[in-house]
Design a protein around this motif. Sequence first.
Motif, PDB file in Angstrom:
ATOM      1  N   ASN A   1       0.843  -1.443   0.004  1.00  0.00           N
ATOM      2  CA  ASN A   1      -0.268   0.379  -0.128  1.00  0.00           C
ATOM      3  C   ASN A   1       0.885   1.439   0.109  1.00  0.00           C
ATOM      4  O   ASN A   1       1.500   1.263   0.975  1.00  0.00           O
ATOM      5  CB  ASN A   1      -1.049  -0.735   1.692  1.00  0.00           C
TER       6      ASN A   1
ATOM      7  N   TYR B   1       1.063   5.924  -0.440  1.00  0.00           N
ATOM      8  CA  TYR B   1      -0.236   6.655  -0.449  1.00  0.00           C
ATOM      9  C   TYR B   1       0.904   7.734  -1.140  1.00  0.00           C
ATOM     10  O   TYR B   1       1.664   8.298  -0.696  1.00  0.00           O
ATOM     11  CB  TYR B   1      -0.211   6.852   0.808  1.00  0.00           C
TER      12      TYR B   1
ATOM     13  N   SER C   1       1.177  11.645  -1.657  1.00  0.00           N
ATOM     14  CA  SER C   1       0.558  13.245  -0.604  1.00  0.00           C
ATOM     15  C   SER C   1      -0.315  14.781  -1.426  1.00  0.00           C
ATOM     16  O   SER C   1       0.356  14.901  -1.923  1.00  0.00           O
ATOM     17  CB  SER C   1       1.429  13.989  -0.102  1.00  0.00           C
TER      18      SER C   1
ATOM     19  N   PHE D   1      -3.853  12.336   2.264  1.00  0.00           N
ATOM     20  CA  PHE D   1      -2.802  10.891   1.115  1.00  0.00           C
ATOM     21  C   PHE D   1      -4.128  10.011   1.256  1.00  0.00           C
ATOM     22  O   PHE D   1      -4.990  10.177   1.653  1.00  0.00           O
ATOM     23  CB  PHE D   1      -2.002  10.227   2.672  1.00  0.00           C
TER      24      PHE D   1
ATOM     25  N   LEU E   1      -4.325   6.694  -1.251  1.00  0.00           N
ATOM     26  CA  LEU E   1      -4.251   5.405  -1.681  1.00  0.00           C
ATOM     27  C   LEU E   1      -3.343   5.279  -3.076  1.00  0.00           C
ATOM     28  O   LEU E   1      -4.740   5.428  -4.485  1.00  0.00           O
ATOM     29  CB  LEU E   1      -4.947   4.347  -1.313  1.00  0.00           C
ATOM     30  N   GLU E   2      -2.860   5.260  -3.483  1.00  0.00           N
ATOM     31  CA  GLU E   2      -1.822   4.778  -4.965  1.00  0.00           C
ATOM     32  C   GLU E   2      -1.491   3.125  -5.375  1.00  0.00           C
ATOM     33  O   GLU E   2      -0.838   2.999  -4.358  1.00  0.00           O
ATOM     34  CB  GLU E   2      -1.475   6.110  -5.334  1.00  0.00           C
TER      35      GLU E   2
END
Length: 89
Positions: free
Chosen positions: A51, A53, A55, A60, A62-63
């Motif tokens: 996981n 993240y 900013s 934040f 989730l990517e």
Amino acid sequence: MVQAFVEIQGPMIEATGKLKQVVAQMQNKETEKKRTFLTLEELRPLPEDTNTYKSVGRTFLLEPKSVLVNEQEKKLMDSENAIASLQVI
């Protein structure tokens, strides 16, 4: 003689100011490049299912890791291109 000095002084002050501005821009881009490189060095060894993240302001998001790596690589290339163009000036 004094008049010639005064005529040359104006362009000299202007050129010095522009030089300082370009040097400051190059330093900013070098700092951005270092930060991006270090971020990439931390992201690459992570497993693909980690996981990660991004900013965005105070939030934040989730990517996927691949998206963050691609963004950082693009940012690194942009910084390198900007530095190269500033060196030509």
